[in-house]
Design an enzyme around this catalytic site. Structure first.
Site, PDB file in Angstrom:
ATOM      1  N   ASN A 130      38.049  36.094  48.886  1.00  0.00           N
ATOM      2  CA  ASN A 130      37.929  37.020  50.021  1.00  0.00           C
ATOM      3  C   ASN A 130      39.311  37.258  50.633  1.00  0.00           C
ATOM      4  O   ASN A 130      40.157  36.357  50.700  1.00  0.00           O
ATOM      5  CB  ASN A 130      36.915  36.537  51.068  1.00  0.00           C
ATOM      6  CG  ASN A 130      37.184  35.151  51.588  1.00  0.00           C
ATOM      7  OD1 ASN A 130      37.772  34.327  50.889  1.00  0.00           O
ATOM      8  ND2 ASN A 130      36.770  34.878  52.820  1.00  0.00           N
ATOM      9  N   GLU A 140      33.445  38.506  45.843  1.00  0.00           N
ATOM     10  CA  GLU A 140      32.698  39.108  44.733  1.00  0.00           C
ATOM     11  C   GLU A 140      33.247  40.483  44.383  1.00  0.00           C
ATOM     12  O   GLU A 140      33.404  40.848  43.219  1.00  0.00           O
ATOM     13  CB  GLU A 140      31.215  39.263  45.089  1.00  0.00           C
ATOM     14  CG  GLU A 140      30.493  37.975  45.401  1.00  0.00           C
ATOM     15  CD  GLU A 140      30.597  37.572  46.872  1.00  0.00           C
ATOM     16  OE1 GLU A 140      31.665  37.774  47.475  1.00  0.00           O
ATOM     17  OE2 GLU A 140      29.609  37.042  47.401  1.00  0.00           O
ATOM     18  N   CYS A 169      28.116  43.542  48.727  1.00  0.00           N
ATOM     19  CA  CYS A 169      28.448  43.029  47.393  1.00  0.00           C
ATOM     20  C   CYS A 169      27.253  43.154  46.448  1.00  0.00           C
ATOM     21  O   CYS A 169      27.413  43.464  45.264  1.00  0.00           O
ATOM     22  CB  CYS A 169      28.912  41.577  47.465  1.00  0.00           C
ATOM     23  SG  CYS A 169      30.570  41.452  48.168  1.00  0.00           S
TER      24      CYS A 169
HETATM   25  N1  THU Z   1      32.464  36.698  52.352  1.00  0.00           N
HETATM   26  C1  THU Z   1      32.617  36.778  51.008  1.00  0.00           C
HETATM   27  O1  THU Z   1      33.733  36.724  50.478  1.00  0.00           O
HETATM   28  N2  THU Z   1      31.496  36.918  50.230  1.00  0.00           N
HETATM   29  C2  THU Z   1      30.238  37.015  50.741  1.00  0.00           C
HETATM   30  O2  THU Z   1      29.327  37.368  50.021  1.00  0.00           O
HETATM   31  C3  THU Z   1      30.003  36.689  52.146  1.00  0.00           C
HETATM   32  C4  THU Z   1      31.202  36.825  53.031  1.00  0.00           C
HETATM   33  C5  THU Z   1      33.680  36.539  53.163  1.00  0.00           C
HETATM   34  C6  THU Z   1      34.048  37.748  53.929  1.00  0.00           C
HETATM   35  C7  THU Z   1      34.806  37.167  55.078  1.00  0.00           C
HETATM   36  O3  THU Z   1      36.145  36.999  54.703  1.00  0.00           O
HETATM   37  C8  THU Z   1      34.207  35.801  55.298  1.00  0.00           C
HETATM   38  O4  THU Z   1      33.461  35.516  54.109  1.00  0.00           O
HETATM   39  C9  THU Z   1      33.304  35.698  56.506  1.00  0.00           C
HETATM   40  O5  THU Z   1      32.366  36.721  56.529  1.00  0.00           O
END
Ligand code: THU
Length: 300
Positions: free
Chosen positions: A206, A219, A252
């Site tokens: 992320n 993702e 996602c």
């Molecule tokens: N996040 C992801 O990378 N994948 C997900 O499916 C859920 C949320 C990240 C986005 C953000 O940087 C952090 O988690 C908090 O929402």
């Protein structure tokens, strides 16, 4: 181009195996560039039976994992793709050409799957590909021939979506990707590893942003890396987080649904917690190219 495996089961049949192995067989033919329609007799048997066949036809009195009896005489220097016309002599009344016989020992396949730490499905797929390439003239007597055969097997298995990457390895790769998470606002680190049908794995983390809304999830980072490299078919994604379960967010799910509505989704968190689902379960009645967009895309 098409191939049909005609199965004879001396042992109780395995659910779904015929369909999966026929797909592997299609990819073997495609990799070799065979255009004629062919069929193969595929006998799935026990150790005693394969030993008997080995003794009778090859004078070798022991059980083995797989035996192949080609109908045409090709060689590693000139495999079937280069002399496909030979097959025309093996045509039946429907125009389908007989490629040969393959015999697999199911107990042996089970043992080898255990030994290599992969599924019975992967082992049966491997043995089928191995046998089909033998039927097309490949051999593994010389080192260079062996390498060629191995690489053809890998191409076919990869294209059929039978990857060598295990779920454990995919999770490990998601955890590696998590280390690069840029998350100074939420402090919630996420990593993803997306497995493509061809065996490639794309990793992503992320990436947050001071404007919050510009944040990209792990993702989608992995997905966009793959698609922008020309890869669009996927079989599984592993998603890792530190303490709580990282089921993918709605955006996602939608983004993944565009390319892989049948994706397996594995989530891993904490010491050793893990759960598995499918994108279909996570996004029921999803809107995508295979469903909602049909009229616009001009599909039936
Ligand atoms: N996040 C992801 O990378 N994948 C997900 O499916 C859920 C949320 C990240 C986005 C953000 O940087 C952090 O988690 C908090 O929402």
């Amino acid at each position: 181009m098409s191939i049909r495996l005609e199965f004879i089961w001396d042992v109780p049949p395995i659910d779904g195996a015929e369909k999966m192995l026929n797909q592997v067989a299609q990819e073997c033919m495609a990799a070799e560039g065979i255009t004629l329609p062919v069929y193969v007799q595929a006998r799935i048997t026990g150790d005693e039976e394969i030993r008997e066949i080995n003794r009778e036809y090859r004078n070798v009195d022991r059980a083995t994992d797989v035996l192949s009896f080609p109908s045409t005489n090709c060689r590693p220097e000139k495999t079937l793709g280069a002399c496909e016309k030979k097959l025309l002599q093996e045509r039946d009344e429907t125009g389908c050409c007989f490629l040969g016989d393959m015999i697999i020992s199911l107990p042996r396949a089970r043992e080898q799957a255990q030994e290599y730490g992969h599924s019975l499905q992967r082992e049966l797929a491997y043995l089928t590909a191995h046998s089909l390439f033998h039927l097309m003239g490949y051999d593994h007597m010389q080192e260079k021939d062996k390498e060629r055969m191995r690489s053809m097997e890998e191409i076919a298995l990869g294209r059929a979506g039978i990857s060598r990457v295990t779920d454990d390895e995919l999770i490990e790769m998601a955890k590696e990707a998590m280390q690069f998470s840029y998350s100074p606002y939420s402090h919630y680190k996420v990593g993803a590893a997306l497995l493509a049908k061809n065996g490639q794995v794309f990793k992503g983390c992320n990436i947050e942003n001071a404007s919050y809304g510009a944040t990209n999830c792990a993702e989608r980072t992995a997905l966009f890396k793959a698609v922008s490299e020309g890869v669009r078919e996927f079989t599984a994604i592993a998603i890792a987080a530190e303490k709580s379960v990282p089921w993918p967010c709605g955006i996602c799910r939608q983004a993944l649904n565009e390319f892989a509505p049948e994706l397996r989704v594995i989530v891993a968190w904490g010491e050793n917690s893990r759960e598995e689902s499918t994108l279909q379960q996570l996004l029921p009645h999803g809107f995508g190219p295979a469903t909602g967009m049909l009229d616009i895309l001009g599909k039936e």
